[in-house]
Write a protein that holds these residues in place. Structure first.
Motif, short mmCIF file in Angstrom:
data_model
loop_
_atom_site.label_atom_id
_atom_site.label_comp_id
_atom_site.label_asym_id
_atom_site.label_seq_id
_atom_site.Cartn_x
_atom_site.Cartn_y
_atom_site.Cartn_z
N PRO A 349 14.87 -2.85 -1.08
CA PRO A 349 15.45 -1.71 -0.34
C PRO A 349 14.80 -0.38 -0.66
N HIS A 350 14.30 -0.21 -1.86
CA HIS A 350 13.72 1.07 -2.24
C HIS A 350 12.18 1.03 -2.22
N GLY A 351 11.62 -0.01 -1.65
CA GLY A 351 10.18 -0.11 -1.55
C GLY A 351 9.66 0.52 -0.28
N PRO A 352 8.35 0.42 -0.03
CA PRO A 352 7.78 0.97 1.21
C PRO A 352 8.32 0.26 2.44
N ASP A 353 8.29 0.94 3.55
CA ASP A 353 8.84 0.37 4.79
C ASP A 353 8.14 -0.92 5.18
N CYS A 354 6.84 -1.01 4.93
CA CYS A 354 6.10 -2.21 5.30
C CYS A 354 6.26 -3.32 4.26
N GLY A 355 6.86 -3.01 3.11
CA GLY A 355 7.04 -4.00 2.07
C GLY A 355 5.82 -4.12 1.17
N TYR A 356 5.92 -5.01 0.20
CA TYR A 356 4.82 -5.30 -0.71
C TYR A 356 4.13 -6.59 -0.27
N GLY A 357 2.86 -6.71 -0.61
CA GLY A 357 2.11 -7.92 -0.27
C GLY A 357 0.69 -7.57 0.14
N SER A 358 0.05 -8.50 0.86
CA SER A 358 -1.33 -8.33 1.31
C SER A 358 -1.35 -8.04 2.80
N PHE A 359 -2.21 -7.12 3.20
CA PHE A 359 -2.25 -6.69 4.59
C PHE A 359 -3.69 -6.56 5.07
N ILE A 377 -0.57 -4.13 -1.34
CA ILE A 377 0.40 -3.09 -1.67
C ILE A 377 1.25 -3.61 -2.82
N LEU A 378 1.11 -2.99 -3.98
CA LEU A 378 1.75 -3.44 -5.20
C LEU A 378 2.75 -2.39 -5.67
N PRO A 379 3.54 -2.69 -6.69
CA PRO A 379 4.59 -1.74 -7.10
C PRO A 379 4.09 -0.36 -7.46
N TYR A 380 2.89 -0.25 -8.02
CA TYR A 380 2.42 1.06 -8.46
C TYR A 380 1.14 1.52 -7.77
N CYS A 381 0.63 0.74 -6.85
CA CYS A 381 -0.67 1.12 -6.28
C CYS A 381 -0.92 0.43 -4.95
N VAL A 382 -1.91 0.95 -4.25
CA VAL A 382 -2.57 0.25 -3.15
C VAL A 382 -3.92 -0.20 -3.68
N SER A 383 -4.17 -1.49 -3.63
CA SER A 383 -5.41 -2.05 -4.17
C SER A 383 -6.30 -2.48 -3.02
N SER A 384 -7.50 -1.91 -2.95
CA SER A 384 -8.45 -2.28 -1.91
C SER A 384 -9.15 -3.57 -2.31
N VAL A 385 -9.14 -4.54 -1.40
CA VAL A 385 -9.71 -5.86 -1.70
C VAL A 385 -11.09 -6.01 -1.07
N ARG A 411 -0.86 8.07 -0.36
CA ARG A 411 -0.05 9.29 -0.46
C ARG A 411 1.16 9.21 0.46
N GLN A 412 0.99 8.59 1.61
CA GLN A 412 2.10 8.43 2.54
C GLN A 412 3.17 7.50 1.95
N LEU A 413 2.75 6.39 1.33
CA LEU A 413 3.70 5.46 0.72
C LEU A 413 4.43 6.11 -0.45
N HIS A 414 3.74 7.00 -1.16
CA HIS A 414 4.33 7.66 -2.31
C HIS A 414 5.55 8.50 -1.92
N GLN A 415 5.56 9.02 -0.71
CA GLN A 415 6.68 9.84 -0.27
C GLN A 415 7.98 9.04 -0.22
N LYS A 416 7.88 7.74 0.04
CA LYS A 416 9.07 6.88 0.09
C LYS A 416 9.30 6.19 -1.26
N THR A 417 8.21 5.76 -1.90
CA THR A 417 8.30 5.03 -3.16
C THR A 417 7.52 5.82 -4.21
#
Length: 537
Positions: A349-359, A377-385, A411-417
């Motif tokens: 519920p308190h994560g990013p709107d798109c959720g966590y996982g691979s995109f 998209i991980l709990p503390y970062c966006v990791s480029s694969v 930066r956009q995800l940080h505003q929510k999480t």
């Protein structure tokens, strides 16, 4: 018949005495032995059923807590290096992730691991030919450099007018090759309802339009002159250091040469634009505004806030999300899809709107896909694969452009999480010139390969110039705080049963088994070793 029943495991009751019939016989008789055998067999069956129930309940509880199941490949792999092309110089440890939680992968990459599809590997830093240091950028403090702004401006001009800039291509893929990719990564599943049009192009493009009109002998309208002045200030905020149109400026003499005193001193284009604005304001209100200039030596307070704003560096969002003109030559769309990977998708519920996982982040140009970026998209970062792009559009520097977009997305995800505040760019290889570009995204940190603490890259570069492999932590007493301290607590998944390694090792007679498990525990650390299930056959 009673004896047969007992032999088959039955415990037929004696109606007369209300107890198993076998116990009515004298000690040592076949009936008693058969009854006891049957009773023991039933007890064993009960224990088996109990164990099965316990296993099922344990597996269900573990699946709810952590579905991470990994298969470790003992020893070290040697293979051809994709950076220096050494045929067997690259060395790493690896494991296959059948499934993995985003938190487990977050902890693993903070210990130097990296995934390629479902294969998760960790370079043997002090042995591999090209040490690969985990690098992360701090997007909240990130300011695009001059070269980054040029890439964004190049994209804007292409979208607006179809203009293809000439010169060196600054494109750098986030990974050098695609040889390590897994076919499953291309699968697109569970399309998300997330789509946004790229609103790009700053108002200085209008200035380019008006320049073309002048070349054709057309006179711009009066209101267009206001837009010209405004576009000059927008270009000033871009901070590219280069005006949209060439301006003749007297250059200062080089050291050692005599200065021509008959010529005015060197002036920057920015100063010239400010002077033009000042003169225009004076012309519009010669009395009041001129008095303000003479009294204070600067524009009046009415215009001061705007002047201050123009001196501030323009944010990354300002550079990317500018409005397109209605007659733009091209349209760039940006879509995001959930993609196949070992990471389990999560939507707290308190994560990013798109959720966590691979995109998959797809870049569509006029209805044609030109690039695909794979991110986690991980709990503390966006990791480029990875980044895959159409080489026909390499002139757009899609590697740099996508990295800037991903930084802005973080930066956009940080505003929510709020805890999601880092951008991981994979590995930084200082010994490979083509991969050193990642260090240009400042501020950034490198991961110490021995203590797993983050160190600003500025403090690491001098050491890397002297040696390929370096310990960045300057404290000689510092140790790996997350190291495996209690390997017996490591969780093993063996024959559909979950057990601590302390119990598992009592059942094993192969001495090499313990060495492999302990190596795995040391590489993943104590926390992950207790959460993830190590599959052993």
């Amino acid at each position: 018949m009673a004896r047969a029943a007992s032999a088959c495991g039955g415990l037929a009751a004696n109606p007369a005495r209300g107890r198993p019939s076998g116990f009515a016989r004298a000690s040592g008789t076949p009936g008693r032995r058969g009854a006891l055998w049957g009773w023991r067999r039933r007890r064993r069956r009960g224990r088996v059923r109990s164990r099965r129930v316990w296993r099922a309940a344990t597996m269900a509880s573990w699946a709810a807590l952590s579905p991470s199941i990994v298969e470790y490949f003992e020893g070290e792999d040697s293979y051809r290096c994709g950076y220096c092309k050494n045929e067997s110089g690259s060395r790493s440890n690896g494991m296959w992730a059948h499934s993995m939680t985003v938190q487990d992968y977050q902890d693993l990459i903070d210990r130097g691991w990296r995934r390629s599809g479902k294969y998760v590997y960790k370079p043997v830093m002090n042995q591999t030919c090209c040490p690969q240091y985990t690098i992360r950028c701090r997007p909240l403090q990130f300011q695009p450099s001059k070269s980054h702004k040029k890439v964004l401006k190049k994209m804007l001009k292409f979208l607006a007018k179809g203009e293809i800039s000439k010169g060196n291509c600054e494109d750098e893929p986030m990974e050098p090759t695609m040889e390590d990719t897994v076919a499953g990564d291309f699968g697109l599943i569970n399309k998300l309802d997330i789509q946004c049009d790229l609103k790009t192009l700053s108002d200085d493009v209008k200035e380019s339009f008006e320049s073309e009109e002048k070349k054709k002998g057309r006179s711009p309208k009066k209101e267009e002159s206001k837009e010209l002045i405004q576009s000059q200030h927008i270009e000033e905020k871009l901070g590219s250091g280069e005006p949209s149109h060439p301006i003749k400026v007297h250059t200062a003499p080089k050291p050692g040469k005599g200065a021509d005193l008959s010529k005015p001193p060197c002036r920057k284009a920015k100063e010239i634009r400010k002077e033009r604005k000042r003169l225009k304001l004076m012309h519009q209100n010669p009395a009041g505004e001129l008095a303000g200039f003479q009294a204070q030596g600067e524009p009046p307070s009415l215009f001061q806030p705007k002047a201050n704003k123009s001196n501030q560096p323009k944010s990354l969002e300002d550079l990317i999300f500018e409005s397109l003109p209605e007659n733009a030559s091209h349209k760039l769309e940006f879509t995001r899809f959930l993609c196949s990977s070992p990471l389990e998708a999560e939507n707290p519920p308190h994560g990013p709107d798109c959720g966590y996982g691979s995109f998959h982040q797809q870049y569509w140009l006029d209805g044609r896909i030109i690039a695909v970026g794979v991110i986690d998209i991980l709990p503390y970062c966006v990791s480029s694969v990875y980044l895959y792009y159409d080489p026909d559009y390499s002139f757009l520097s899609l590697g740099v452009y996508s990295a800037l977009r991903e930084i802005g997305f973080t930066r956009q995800l940080h505003q929510k999480t709020s805890q999601l505040s880092y951008y991981y760019m994979g590995f930084y290889i200082h010994s490979c010139p083509k991969m050193k570009y990642k260090g240009q995204y400042r501020p950034s940190d490198l991961l110490c390969p021995e203590t797993y603490v983050w160190v600003p890259i500025e403090q690491c570069l001098s050491s890397l110039e002297n040696s390929k492999y370096c310990r960045f932590n300057q404290d000689p007493e510092a140790v790996d705080e997350g190291r495996s301290k209690e390997p017996d607590r490591l969780q093993v998944f063996h024959r559909k049963a979950i057990m601590p390694y302390g119990i598992y090792k009592k059942q094993q007679k192969d001495p090499s088994e313990e060495a492999a498990v302990l190596q795995y525990a040391g590489l993943v650390g104590q926390v992950c070793s207790e959460r993830m299930l190590l599959l052993r056959n």
